[in-house]
Design a protein around this motif. Structure first.
Motif, short mmCIF file in Angstrom:
data_model
loop_
_atom_site.label_atom_id
_atom_site.label_comp_id
_atom_site.label_asym_id
_atom_site.label_seq_id
_atom_site.Cartn_x
_atom_site.Cartn_y
_atom_site.Cartn_z
N ALA A 45 26.40 4.38 49.42
CA ALA A 45 27.84 4.40 49.66
C ALA A 45 28.18 4.15 51.13
N TRP A 49 28.81 -0.14 54.28
CA TRP A 49 29.98 -0.15 55.15
C TRP A 49 29.59 -0.25 56.61
N PRO A 103 29.11 4.51 44.92
CA PRO A 103 28.43 3.47 45.69
C PRO A 103 28.64 2.06 45.13
N SER A 107 31.66 0.56 47.44
CA SER A 107 30.85 0.10 48.56
C SER A 107 30.10 -1.19 48.25
#
Length: 184
Positions: A45, A49, A103, A107
């Motif tokens: 997750a 990013w 996730p 993400s």
């Protein structure tokens, strides 16, 4: 009179759901929270990013975030629907209250798609869509199954393939929109 009966029956369903959630939370707290699969899910997750923040085109940030929000809403909605309909579920969730897999929906899918959109822009979107869809449906999903992060019940990998193609192509189209005008 019928309305009162319906309300009473619906209340029974909600009471049952609340009870099941309490049982699931107790199980999650004891058997999932802070175990290896939970930590892996947290990493999946967060790490995409961190990569995105480092490598995305800063001058395109607003446009990319627009696409990301679209992807999060659609993937989380579809994922929620799949879980609720009993098509699949996620044993190692980060939080026990959201049916979808954070996730994947919040993400991995949005970050990978937006990175593919911005890199090698001369490659035809349909080629990137096929690449993304094939990799996600036939490599990513089976790996998540083997790791025990995803369990299919009434779903096949090839069902996901056209959905991922559509997601990519719509995201690509949104990323190229010229409909934004200045606010002032």
């Amino acid at each position: 009179m019928k309305q009162k009966e319906n309300v009473k029956i619906i209340q029974g369903f909600y009471d049952h759901i609340v009870e099941v959630h309490k049982e699931y939370y107790a199980f999650w707290k004891e058997h999932i929270l802070f175990h290896w699969d939970w930590w892996l899910s947290v990493a999946l997750a967060v790490i995409p990013w961190l990569i995105w923040v480092k490598v995305h085109r800063k001058e395109s940030r607003g446009r990319l975030l627009y696409v990301i929000f679209f992807l999060i809403i659609v993937t989380a909605g579809l994922d929620f629907l799949g879980v609720i309909l009993g098509l699949w579920y996620y044993p190692g969730k980060i939080v026990p209250i959201i049916p979808s897999y954070i996730p994947w929906d919040f993400s991995l899918i949005p970050v990978i798609i937006t990175l593919l959109i911005q890199f090698k822009p001369h490659i035809a979107p349909w080629k990137k869509a096929l690449f993304f869809s094939g990799l996600t449906a036939f490599v990513g999903e089976p790996i998540f199954m083997k790791l025990g992060l995803y369990t299919r019940i009434h779903w096949e990998y090839f069902y996901s393939f056209p959905i991922y193609i559509a997601l990519y192509l719509i995201a690509d189209k949104l990323s190229k929109t010229d409909s934004f005008a200045p606010l002032s």
